[in-house]
Design a protein around this motif. Sequence first.
Motif, mmCIF file in Angstrom:
data_model
loop_
_atom_site.group_PDB
_atom_site.id
_atom_site.type_symbol
_atom_site.label_atom_id
_atom_site.label_comp_id
_atom_site.label_asym_id
_atom_site.label_seq_id
_atom_site.Cartn_x
_atom_site.Cartn_y
_atom_site.Cartn_z
ATOM 1 N N THR A 90 -65.390 11.653 24.800
ATOM 2 C CA THR A 90 -64.075 11.054 24.566
ATOM 3 C C THR A 90 -64.162 9.975 23.501
ATOM 4 N N TRP A 91 -65.188 9.150 23.578
ATOM 5 C CA TRP A 91 -65.374 8.070 22.605
ATOM 6 C C TRP A 91 -65.543 8.637 21.199
ATOM 7 N N GLU A 92 -66.334 9.697 21.059
ATOM 8 C CA GLU A 92 -66.532 10.322 19.743
ATOM 9 C C GLU A 92 -65.252 10.980 19.251
ATOM 10 N N GLY A 93 -64.425 11.458 20.167
ATOM 11 C CA GLY A 93 -63.170 12.106 19.790
ATOM 12 C C GLY A 93 -62.157 11.157 19.183
ATOM 13 N N TYR A 94 -62.360 9.861 19.357
ATOM 14 C CA TYR A 94 -61.445 8.881 18.774
ATOM 15 C C TYR A 94 -61.744 8.615 17.304
ATOM 16 N N THR A 95 -62.905 9.014 16.814
ATOM 17 C CA THR A 95 -63.257 8.728 15.423
ATOM 18 C C THR A 95 -63.348 9.970 14.554
ATOM 19 N N ARG A 96 -63.485 11.148 15.150
ATOM 20 C CA ARG A 96 -63.514 12.376 14.352
ATOM 21 C C ARG A 96 -62.937 13.511 15.186
ATOM 22 N N ARG A 97 -62.413 14.514 14.502
ATOM 23 C CA ARG A 97 -61.806 15.653 15.184
ATOM 24 C C ARG A 97 -62.889 16.472 15.891
ATOM 25 N N PRO A 98 -62.756 16.661 17.193
ATOM 26 C CA PRO A 98 -63.736 17.479 17.902
ATOM 27 C C PRO A 98 -63.495 18.967 17.651
ATOM 28 N N ASP A 99 -64.539 19.755 17.831
ATOM 29 C CA ASP A 99 -64.442 21.199 17.692
ATOM 30 C C ASP A 99 -63.628 21.739 18.869
ATOM 31 N N PRO A 100 -62.562 22.503 18.607
ATOM 32 C CA PRO A 100 -61.706 22.978 19.706
ATOM 33 C C PRO A 100 -62.446 23.867 20.715
ATOM 34 N N THR A 101 -63.370 24.690 20.249
ATOM 35 C CA THR A 101 -64.079 25.562 21.190
ATOM 36 C C THR A 101 -65.003 24.755 22.095
ATOM 37 N N THR A 102 -65.656 23.748 21.539
ATOM 38 C CA THR A 102 -66.518 22.894 22.356
ATOM 39 C C THR A 102 -65.694 22.108 23.356
ATOM 40 N N GLU A 103 -64.543 21.616 22.920
ATOM 41 C CA GLU A 103 -63.671 20.876 23.827
ATOM 42 C C GLU A 103 -63.177 21.766 24.960
ATOM 43 N N ALA A 104 -62.905 23.034 24.665
ATOM 44 C CA ALA A 104 -62.443 23.950 25.711
ATOM 45 C C ALA A 104 -63.539 24.191 26.747
ATOM 46 N N THR A 105 -64.777 24.282 26.290
ATOM 47 C CA THR A 105 -65.867 24.516 27.238
ATOM 48 C C THR A 105 -66.184 23.272 28.058
ATOM 49 N N LEU A 106 -65.892 22.098 27.528
ATOM 50 C CA LEU A 106 -66.186 20.857 28.245
ATOM 51 C C LEU A 106 -65.000 20.315 29.047
ATOM 52 N N ARG A 107 -63.912 21.063 29.093
ATOM 53 C CA ARG A 107 -62.720 20.595 29.788
ATOM 54 C C ARG A 107 -62.992 20.354 31.273
ATOM 55 N N SER A 108 -63.707 21.259 31.926
ATOM 56 C CA SER A 108 -63.981 21.071 33.359
ATOM 57 C C SER A 108 -64.939 19.907 33.579
ATOM 58 N N LEU A 109 -65.895 19.729 32.684
ATOM 59 C CA LEU A 109 -66.821 18.606 32.804
ATOM 60 C C LEU A 109 -66.073 17.287 32.670
#
Length: 167
Positions: A90-109
């Motif tokens: 989440t902290w890294e997502g505030y400074t650069r656009r995260p990869d959508p596929t990686t974010e989808a896989t980490l949604r449950s985590l």
Amino acid sequence: MSEPTRNTPPTPTPTPTPIRFFGTTWVSHDNGYGLRRAGVAVGSLAAAAAGCFVLRFAYEGLAIADVGGFVNVLLVAMFAICSAVAFRRTWEGYTRRPDPTTEATLRSLKGIGFVGVLLAYFFRSLTEAPGEKLHRTEYETAVTQYERRRGTRTGNPAARKKNPKRR
């Protein structure tokens, strides 16, 4: 088929992307921006505390069920690790656009480690609106590109000399 018109409207000026709870007040820090930041910080910290309280009830439920020390340690370790990973992502997502596929896989985590997400939101809101740096960079880049495109268009294009036809 219709012929495309030559008088195409100019590209609209870039507009800032609204941020949740802040709208577009992050651009010039007006309309209660400071109060919103304080409210978001207090709210996210309160939500994280409430989440910890709920997790404590879950832990006590397992203690009452007498499932054993190993399961209790696994539960605590799972929530701690998931919260740490969720905080970092989440902290890294505030400074650069995260990869959508990686974010989808980490949604449950991130769902399991929701306390980490809330704490990242709290700490970021102490310095700026969460995501403001990323949105500001994108907005300033768009404005710069728009100004560059507008600056190259000078004069009336209809009055320009036409190139001689090549045969």
